[in-house]
Scaffold this motif. Structure first.
Motif, mmCIF file in Angstrom:
data_model
loop_
_atom_site.group_PDB
_atom_site.id
_atom_site.type_symbol
_atom_site.label_atom_id
_atom_site.label_comp_id
_atom_site.label_asym_id
_atom_site.label_seq_id
_atom_site.Cartn_x
_atom_site.Cartn_y
_atom_site.Cartn_z
ATOM 1 N N LYS A 315 0.709 -1.089 0.001
ATOM 2 C CA LYS A 315 0.138 0.063 -0.158
ATOM 3 C C LYS A 315 0.874 1.170 -0.173
ATOM 4 N N GLU A 319 1.076 3.910 -2.869
ATOM 5 C CA GLU A 319 0.692 5.661 -2.883
ATOM 6 C C GLU A 319 1.469 6.580 -3.424
ATOM 7 N N ILE A 355 -6.778 0.574 -2.952
ATOM 8 C CA ILE A 355 -5.640 0.936 -1.887
ATOM 9 C C ILE A 355 -6.191 1.631 -0.976
ATOM 10 N N SER A 356 -6.484 2.959 -1.281
ATOM 11 C CA SER A 356 -6.826 3.930 -0.182
ATOM 12 C C SER A 356 -7.434 5.042 -1.041
#
Length: 440
Positions: A315, A319, A355-356
């Motif tokens: 992750k 990012e 992911i986010s």
């Protein structure tokens, strides 16, 4: 009130004769009034109450100014070691060794601001004379102090150690990296628990000599040396001083080196921090410098490198890679490179809502930029068709439903409008890239 100390006994805590064992209790006056644990380093305040040093220091660090027991305002924060009580506690521990009680070690005398100031003065003088062995001894002594307690670390940092170490680093780096590699490596080791750096330390570490030394470490040192160097570079650039970015970019071969470090993925620490350094370089506040950096990294094939990273990384790395990818897509050459790779759109769509929220923002933004680039030709339709085929329409609808920032909302809405005319002719599918191999 009695606090029990569990005894390590065999046979379900029963004695050999079958009778249950008695619970061992810590005498009340051996326990810290704050933590209620056995005191390891009892100290007495001006109010006459004794506490464990670590507990009462934490109490004052949290902004409390009263004695926890007497509730009196403490005007004198001196902590007098209670040696008599400490020796009594140690004797009690020895007497109860058979019950699993370990003797507490005799605490070392905490350092004072004066101790730190004296050491730093010696370090400064030795650095000016380039006495590397004397400096090594002083730095190692400082590190031993820091290893003893968090309190010591705070005192070391608060009394100017980062600035003194950075200045020493600059002096030895300016003399000769190869000749002074030992002391330079030790300084980076000491600095790693002193971040974030103060302004004075930033200036010294941002000099051409210091930056060149850290780049040299990335090229020639072993893994720990490379990690210390890339972390220091990342911390330095994180303050947003574009002068540091510009100075670093002028060092020959630094861009190629950073791309190589990301490609090789020697360690997670190096990969993450290399990506952070690159991000600070391509997003520099000086637009001209930032644009040059974008073009430079694109020409080094970094867009393809980032796509490879996105396929099979965890992750936090994804990012950072997406942040750089989106930034590179702000330039014409970056978009051209991205559109030239068949993996670009499928990978970006896959990362949306995967992911986010931050990764989703970057993915949507990159897709939007590539579509905007295509408004002057057929590329817009090509990107939109490919995005539809890998399920972008449904994902963008979900992005709007689950909520997102205003900028992402506007871009997702515009993309949906652009895709809508193509929907009737295309079947939307989704892909899984778990087993996808990199083709570069």
């Amino acid at each position: 009130m009695v606090l029990g100390w569990s005894r390590r006994r065999k046979n379900n805590n029963h004695k050999a004769n079958g009778k249950p064992s008695m619970e061992l209790v810590i005498p009340n006056h051996f326990r810290c009034p704050i933590s209620l644990d056995l005191m390891k380093d009892p100290v007495t305040l001006s109010t006459g109450i004794t506490y464990d040093r670590e507990s009462v220091e934490r109490w004052f660090d949290d902004g409390n100014f009263k004695c926890p027991v007497t509730n009196q305002i403490v005007k004198n924060f001196d902590m007098i070691p209670n040696h008599s009580l400490r020796m009594m506690i140690q004797d009690w521990c020895v007497e109860n060794r058979q019950h699993g009680v370990e003797r507490i070690p005799t605490p070392k005398i905490p350092i004072s601001p004066t101790d730190v100031s004296d050491l730093l003065l010696q370090l400064k003088e030795s650095s000016l004379r380039l006495e590397q062995f004397t400096c090594l001894e002083l730095i190692q002594k400082m590190e031993r102090w820091g290893a003893e307690s968090e309190r010591n670390k705070r005192i070391i940092v608060d009394n100017g150690a980062p600035a003194a170490l950075a200045s020493s680093f600059d002096s030895f780096a300016g003399d000769s990296v190869e000749r002074n590699v030992g002391v330079l490596d030790e300084i980076l080791s000491a600095l790693k628990w002193m971040f974030p750096l103060q302004l004075e330390a930033q200036k010294s570490l941002g000099s051409i000599a210091s930056l060149s030394c850290m780049v040299w470490f990335l090229k020639h040192q072993d893994l720990p040396g490379k990690e210390k160097s890339i972390v220091a570079l990342k911390e330095l650039l994180s303050f947003g001083d574009s002068n540091n970015v510009e100075a670093l970019s002028k060092i020959e071969g630094v861009n190629e080196l950073l791309v190589e470090l990301v490609n090789k993925r020697i360690s997670p620490t190096i990969t993450k921090n290399s990506l952070r350094v690159i991000w600070y370089m391509v997003s520099s506040s000086k637009s001209e410098c930032g644009e040059k950096m974008k073009i430079s990294f694109v020409e080094l094939g970094f867009v393809n490198t980032l796509l490879g990273v996105l396929i099979d990384s965890e992750k936090s790395i994804c990012e950072k890679a997406l942040a750089i990818f989106d930034c590179l897509c702000s330039s014409e050459k970056g978009r051209e490179s991205a559109l030239g790779n068949d993996l670009t759109v499928p990978v970006l769509v896959k990362k949306v809502l995967r992911i986010s929220s931050l990764s989703t923002d970057y993915s949507v933004s990159a897709i939007w930029k590539m579509c905007k680039f295509g408004e002057r030709g057929d590329e817009e339709g090509k990107v939109l068709v490919e995005a539809l085929q890998v399920g972008a329409f449904q994902k963008l609808l979900l992005v709007l439903q689950v909520g997102c920032g205003d900028s992402t909302k506007e871009k997702a809405t515009e993309l949906l409008k652009l895709m809508n005319p193509y929907r009737a002719e295309l079947e939307c599918i989704d892909s899984d890239f778990k087993n996808l191999k990199r083709s570069f």
